[in-house]
Design a protein around this motif. Structure first.
Motif, short mmCIF file in Angstrom:
data_model
loop_
_atom_site.label_atom_id
_atom_site.label_comp_id
_atom_site.label_asym_id
_atom_site.label_seq_id
_atom_site.Cartn_x
_atom_site.Cartn_y
_atom_site.Cartn_z
N ASP A 1 17.51 -32.49 4.16
CA ASP A 1 16.99 -31.49 3.22
C ASP A 1 15.46 -31.60 3.21
O ASP A 1 14.92 -32.58 2.69
CB ASP A 1 17.55 -31.75 1.83
CG ASP A 1 17.09 -30.74 0.80
OD1 ASP A 1 16.04 -30.09 1.00
OD2 ASP A 1 17.78 -30.61 -0.23
N GLU B 1 13.09 -30.08 1.52
CA GLU B 1 12.45 -30.13 0.21
C GLU B 1 12.62 -31.51 -0.43
O GLU B 1 11.70 -32.03 -1.05
CB GLU B 1 13.00 -29.05 -0.73
CG GLU B 1 12.47 -27.66 -0.43
CD GLU B 1 13.42 -26.87 0.43
OE1 GLU B 1 14.58 -27.28 0.60
OE2 GLU B 1 12.99 -25.82 0.96
N ALA B 2 13.79 -32.10 -0.28
CA ALA B 2 14.01 -33.45 -0.82
C ALA B 2 13.11 -34.46 -0.10
O ALA B 2 12.53 -35.35 -0.73
CB ALA B 2 15.48 -33.84 -0.68
N ALA C 1 9.67 -34.14 -1.39
CA ALA C 1 9.58 -34.69 -2.75
C ALA C 1 9.46 -36.22 -2.73
O ALA C 1 8.79 -36.80 -3.58
CB ALA C 1 10.80 -34.27 -3.56
#
Length: 100
Positions: free
Chosen positions: A56, A58-59, A62
């Motif tokens: 992922d 976006e993860a 982050a």
């Protein structure tokens, strides 16, 4: 989108893999990974399969978000398989793509 700095690439041979160094305050890790994979595959970043096939993005971004402002004594590293490559990204801004 923030201004991106070009990666600093080392002199490793293609069979050893490709290692680039990025500034996480200027380039998102997922973008850096796509660029380094494309470099290893000798193509453009938009020509590779989506990172979503294995992680992922976006993860991942982050995890490293704001790392430059955190304690520099801590280190974070994530490795995953992408097609026939092993990808490793770490909190220092290093992205390594090597044949699996």
């Amino acid at each position: 989108m923030s201004k991106e700095n070009p990666p600093n690439s080392n002199d490793e041979t293609e069979s050893d893999g490709i290692s680039n160094h990025y500034d996480w305050s200027a380039t998102e890790p997922s973008t850096a990974i796509a660029k380094t994979i494309a470099q290893a595959m000798n193509c453009e970043p938009w020509e590779i399969d989506s990172l979503y096939t294995c992680i992922d993005p976006e993860a991942l971004d982050a995890v490293f978000d704001g790392h430059s402002t955190r304690d520099r004594n801590s280190a974070t590293s994530i490795s995953f398989a992408y097609t026939n490559y092993t990808v490793t990204v770490d909190s220092t801004g290093s992205v390594r793509v090597a044949p699996a």
